[in-house]
Scaffold this active site. Structure first.
Site, PDB file in Angstrom:
ATOM      1  N   HIS A 160     -40.830   9.048  51.448  1.00  0.00           N
ATOM      2  CA  HIS A 160     -42.134   9.607  51.097  1.00  0.00           C
ATOM      3  C   HIS A 160     -42.082  10.478  49.838  1.00  0.00           C
ATOM      4  O   HIS A 160     -43.103  10.677  49.173  1.00  0.00           O
ATOM      5  CB  HIS A 160     -42.684  10.423  52.276  1.00  0.00           C
ATOM      6  CG  HIS A 160     -44.166  10.479  52.341  1.00  0.00           C
ATOM      7  ND1 HIS A 160     -44.990  10.502  51.229  1.00  0.00           N
ATOM      8  CD2 HIS A 160     -45.025  10.541  53.420  1.00  0.00           C
ATOM      9  CE1 HIS A 160     -46.258  10.562  51.602  1.00  0.00           C
ATOM     10  NE2 HIS A 160     -46.307  10.581  52.919  1.00  0.00           N
ATOM     11  N   ASP A 376     -49.036 -10.336  51.252  1.00  0.00           N
ATOM     12  CA  ASP A 376     -48.884 -11.776  51.496  1.00  0.00           C
ATOM     13  C   ASP A 376     -47.567 -12.277  50.900  1.00  0.00           C
ATOM     14  O   ASP A 376     -47.423 -12.373  49.687  1.00  0.00           O
ATOM     15  CB  ASP A 376     -50.073 -12.515  50.873  1.00  0.00           C
ATOM     16  CG  ASP A 376     -50.026 -14.016  51.115  1.00  0.00           C
ATOM     17  OD1 ASP A 376     -49.119 -14.484  51.838  1.00  0.00           O
ATOM     18  OD2 ASP A 376     -50.891 -14.725  50.567  1.00  0.00           O
TER      19      ASP A 376
END
Length: 435
Positions: A160, A376
Site C-alpha cells: 500500500h 481482463d
C-alpha cells in the site's frame, strides 16, 4: 447464522520464484510522499480474483515480467530512508516480484459460494512470506491457485505504500492488458515520481485534522473488538436497495450512492455495538485528491492520491436520527477537502508520524469504483473479485455483472453479527441482503 466454510489446503508443487523485469530498469531510490508511507498503510492490499478458466502460468509470468518494466518500483524493495528513520523509500533494484503456483481441490463456483461468509482460511490463497518485518516482504506477491474445475484464483498482495486503490487497479489492468494483448503497448503509462506531494518548507498546518487526533473519550472501543472473534460479514446491496436508501433523503437532500451507503453502514455499525449515547464516533473514508490539486495530478499517477475524510457524531444523534443525519455529515466531510487542506495534511504528517485515531472509529474504503471487476486477462469475465479478508476496515466492493450494486464487507465481533445484519437490511423489510 454464520454459514462459514473453510477453504481446503493449497498444494505447492514448486517453491516460489522471483519474477524480475524483462529488461533492465532504472536503479535508484524512489521517494515516497507523506501520504505514501503513513504508518497505517504499512501493509499489502490483497485482491482475490476468481476465473472459470486458467491462464497459462508461463504466459502470466512472461506478461508480469513485461509489466514490471513499466512498474519497476514494484520489483524493488522497501527500506528506511537515510534522511529520517521513520521515513520509507523504495530501492529500485529489479530484484523482482514473488510468484508462486498452487493447486486447490475446489471449484470456482465453490469459491464464489464460500465468499458469502469468508473466514481466516482465505489466507491460504496468498503465499505467506517469512520475513522479520514489513520491509522484508516484496512489494508485489502473487499466488496463482489452479482449481479442479479448470479455473483459477489469482491473489495479489500489493504494498500500500507504493499504490493506492486506483494505482493498484491501474497496475492490474496493465498486467492483464499485456497478457491478453501481448503485441500492444500500454494504453496508460505510469507516473512514478511522488514530488508533487512534497511538504512545504516550513510545514504549515492551517486546519485541524481530527482523523489523527484522539477524542479523549473515556470509553475505548478496541477492547470490545479484540475481546472476541471477529466474523467477516458480506452483504450485497442491489441498485434497487441503494436507490431506496437514497430516496430516504429526498426531497430535502440529494446524495450519492456512496454517501447513502456509508451513512447507513456507519449508523448500523454504531447501533449494533451498543455504544454509550454521549460517545463521539468517527467515520473515516478515503477521498481521492487527484483532481483537487492545481494543477491536477496527472492520469497515470499510481501512488497514494487520497486523504482520509472525517465525519463525527455523538452515538445517540447518529442512531436516533434517520439516514439523512449521517449523509449530511459525510457530505460535510467531503466538502471540507481542498488543495490547501491536502497540503495541510501532508505538512502535518511531516511533523507528526502518527496513525489515524481508531479508538471509536469505522473506516470505509471504497473499491466499488476502481474498475477491479473489469480486469481482463483474456480468459473470460472474472466471476468474483474482493479482498482476501477485511479484519480492520469496512470495504465496499463491486458486484460482478451489476455495475450499480455494491457489497459491504466488514468484520464484526461475533456477539453482534446478527444485530448488525438485521439493522443493515431492516430498511427493506422482507428482503434479504445477505449474499
Amino acid at each position: 447464522m454464520h454459514r462459514s466454510r473453510d477453504l481446503p489446503d493449497c498444494h505447492y508443487h514448486s517453491p516460489p520464484i522471483l519474477i524480475p523485469p524483462e529488461t533492465p530498469t532504472p536503479h535508484h531510490s524512489l521517494y515516497l510522499s507523506n501520504l505514501d508511507d503513513q504508518k497505517f498503510l504499512r501493509f499489502s492490499i490483497k485482491y482475490v480474483y476468481v476465473y472459470k478458466r486458467c491462464i497459462s502460468i508461463e504466459m502470466l509470468r512472461s506478461s508480469l515480467s513485461r509489466a514490471l518494466v513499466h512498474y519497476y518500483p514494484l520489483a524493488g524493495r522497501l527500506k528506511a530512508s537515510g534522511e529520517k528513520e521513520e521515513k520509507l523509500e523504495v530501492e529500485c533494484n529489479g530484484e523482482g516480484a514473488l510468484f508462486v503456483e498452487a493447486f486447490m481441490d475446489f471449484s470456482a463456483d465453490e469459491v464464489v459460494e464460500a465468499s458469502r461468509w469468508p473466514n481466516v482460511s482465505w489466507r491460504k490463497l496468498l503465499y505467506r512470506v517469512d520475513a522479520q518485518s514489513f520491509l522484508g516482504v516484496p512489494p508485489l506477491v502473487v499466488q496463482v491457485t489452479k482449481l479442479r474445475c479448470g479455473g483459477m484464483v489469482l491473489c495479489t498482495g500489493i504494498n500500500h505504500c507504493l499504490c493506492d486503490g486506483i494505482g493498484s487497479s491501474q497496475f492490474l489492468h496493465a498486467w492483464a492488458h499485456l497478457t491478453s494483448k501481448p503485441n500492444q503497448d500500454l494504453p496508460l503509462h505510469p507516473i512514478h515520481t511522488r514530488h508533487v506531494l512534497l511538504p512545504r518548507n516550513p510545514p504549515t498546518k492551517h486546519f485541524p485534522h481530527p482523523q489523527y487526533t484522539t477524542t479523549n473519550e473515556p470509553f475505548d472501543l478496541n477492547p470490545i473488538l479484540q475481546s472476541q472473534p471477529l466474523i467477516p460479514v458480506s452483504l450485497t446491496f442491489t441498485a434497487s436497495d441503494i436507490l431506496h436508501l437514497k430516496q430516504l433523503c429526498v426531497p430535502s437532500l440529494k446524495c450519492t450512492s456512496f454517501e447513502a451507503l456509508a451513512a447507513h453502514t456507519w449508523r448500523c455499525w454504531v447501533r449494533s455495538l451498543g455504544l454509550p449515547s454521549s460517545m463521539k464516533i468517527k467515520l473515516l473514508f478515503s477521498a481521492n485528491i487527484r483532481k483537487l490539486m492545481n494543477p491536477e495530478i496527472a492520469e497515470g499517477y499510481y501512488g497514494n492520491g487520497f486523504v482520509l475524510a472525517c465525519a463525527e457524531s455523538r452515538a445517540d444523534e447518529l442512531v436516533d436520527a434517520n439516514v439523512q443525519h449521517g449523509v449530511r455529515l459525510v457530505q460535510k466531510a467531503k466538502q471540507a477537502l481542498s488543495e490547501e487542506y491536502v497540503r495541510s495534511v501532508v505538512d502535518y504528517l511531516e511533523e507528526n508520524r502518527v496513525r489515524p485515531d481508531l479508538s471509536a472509529t469505522l473506516v470505509i474504503s471504497q473499491w466499488s469504483r476502481l474498475g477491479l471487476e473489469e480486469v481482463d486477462f483474456g480468459v473470460g469475465r472474472v466471476v468474483y473479485v474482493g479482498p482476501l479478508l477485511s479484519e480492520i476496515y469496512c470495504i465496499f466492493v463491486p458486484v460482478v455483472g451489476d455495475v450499480e450494486a455494491q457489497r459491504v464487507i466488514v468484520s464484526m465481533p461475533e456477539s453482534v453479527v446478527g444485530k448488525f445484519v438485521y439493522y443493515m437490511k431492516d430498511f427493506v423489510e422482507g428482503e434479504d441482503l445477505c449474499m
